[in-house]
Design a protein around this motif. Structure first.
Motif, mmCIF file in Angstrom:
data_model
loop_
_atom_site.group_PDB
_atom_site.id
_atom_site.type_symbol
_atom_site.label_atom_id
_atom_site.label_comp_id
_atom_site.label_asym_id
_atom_site.label_seq_id
_atom_site.Cartn_x
_atom_site.Cartn_y
_atom_site.Cartn_z
ATOM 1 N N ALA A 16 0.835 -1.199 0.000
ATOM 2 C CA ALA A 16 0.000 0.000 0.000
ATOM 3 C C ALA A 16 0.871 1.251 0.000
ATOM 4 O O ALA A 16 0.578 2.219 -0.709
ATOM 5 N N GLU A 17 1.936 1.249 0.785
ATOM 6 C CA GLU A 17 2.849 2.395 0.795
ATOM 7 C C GLU A 17 3.484 2.612 -0.573
ATOM 8 O O GLU A 17 3.632 3.750 -1.030
ATOM 9 N N GLN A 18 3.865 1.527 -1.234
ATOM 10 C CA GLN A 18 4.457 1.641 -2.574
ATOM 11 C C GLN A 18 3.448 2.207 -3.566
ATOM 12 O O GLN A 18 3.797 3.039 -4.403
ATOM 13 N N LEU A 19 2.205 1.750 -3.491
ATOM 14 C CA LEU A 19 1.168 2.255 -4.387
ATOM 15 C C LEU A 19 0.910 3.741 -4.147
ATOM 16 O O LEU A 19 0.768 4.515 -5.093
ATOM 17 N N ALA A 20 0.863 4.130 -2.879
ATOM 18 C CA ALA A 20 0.651 5.537 -2.546
ATOM 19 C C ALA A 20 1.817 6.377 -3.067
ATOM 20 O O ALA A 20 1.609 7.444 -3.667
ATOM 21 N N LYS A 21 3.034 5.893 -2.854
ATOM 22 C CA LYS A 21 4.214 6.615 -3.329
ATOM 23 C C LYS A 21 4.194 6.740 -4.846
ATOM 24 O O LYS A 21 4.504 7.798 -5.408
ATOM 25 N N PHE A 22 3.812 5.673 -5.528
ATOM 26 C CA PHE A 22 3.727 5.688 -6.987
ATOM 27 C C PHE A 22 2.754 6.755 -7.471
ATOM 28 O O PHE A 22 2.979 7.412 -8.473
ATOM 29 N N GLN A 23 1.655 6.935 -6.720
ATOM 30 C CA GLN A 23 0.655 7.940 -7.086
ATOM 31 C C GLN A 23 1.003 9.324 -6.537
ATOM 32 O O GLN A 23 0.307 10.293 -6.799
ATOM 33 N N GLY A 24 2.051 9.400 -5.757
ATOM 34 C CA GLY A 24 2.500 10.681 -5.240
ATOM 35 C C GLY A 24 1.633 11.250 -4.133
ATOM 36 O O GLY A 24 1.514 12.474 -4.002
ATOM 37 N N VAL A 25 1.027 10.371 -3.335
ATOM 38 C CA VAL A 25 0.164 10.815 -2.247
ATOM 39 C C VAL A 25 0.549 10.114 -0.951
ATOM 40 O O VAL A 25 1.227 9.092 -0.958
ATOM 41 N N LYS A 26 0.074 10.689 0.163
ATOM 42 C CA LYS A 26 0.272 10.035 1.451
ATOM 43 C C LYS A 26 -0.612 8.792 1.510
ATOM 44 O O LYS A 26 -1.606 8.691 0.796
ATOM 45 N N LEU A 27 -0.240 7.872 2.395
ATOM 46 C CA LEU A 27 -0.979 6.623 2.521
ATOM 47 C C LEU A 27 -2.445 6.879 2.875
ATOM 48 O O LEU A 27 -3.344 6.254 2.300
ATOM 49 N N SER A 28 -2.718 7.804 3.769
ATOM 50 C CA SER A 28 -4.112 8.104 4.138
ATOM 51 C C SER A 28 -4.888 8.645 2.937
ATOM 52 O O SER A 28 -6.051 8.284 2.727
ATOM 53 N N ASP A 29 -4.247 9.488 2.128
ATOM 54 C CA ASP A 29 -4.906 10.005 0.923
ATOM 55 C C ASP A 29 -5.152 8.889 -0.088
ATOM 56 O O ASP A 29 -6.166 8.882 -0.785
#
Length: 77
Positions: A16-29
């Motif tokens: 999930a952290e990798q996916l959030a980083k890939f999308q350029g957003v925080k994990l909560s976002d």
């Protein structure tokens, strides 16, 4: 604002952290965006179901079809 808490395995959390980083957003976002997308999909599906019901109830209203060119001209493209 409400808070939601849930457990993830270490593997799920890392992913999930990798996916959030890939999308350029925080994990909560990232999770918030997923909820919004699912809600939109749900609303779209309900709209389609209502349209299908109306098409069955009133098929006479759906006999006319349009080409892509006709739609484009109507919209001014």
């Amino acid at each position: 604002m409400a808070t939601v808490s849930f457990r993830l395995s270490e593997r799920e959390h890392k992913y999930a952290e990798q996916l959030a980083k890939f999308q350029g957003v925080k994990l909560s976002d990232y999770f918030r965006n997923i909820i919004h997308e699912q809600a939109e999909d749900f609303e779209d599906l309900n709209a389609i179901k209502e349209l299908e019901k109306d098409m069955v109830a009133h098929p006479e209203n759906y006999k006319k079809t349009y080409t892509l060119k006709e739609v484009a001209e109507e919209l001014g493209f």
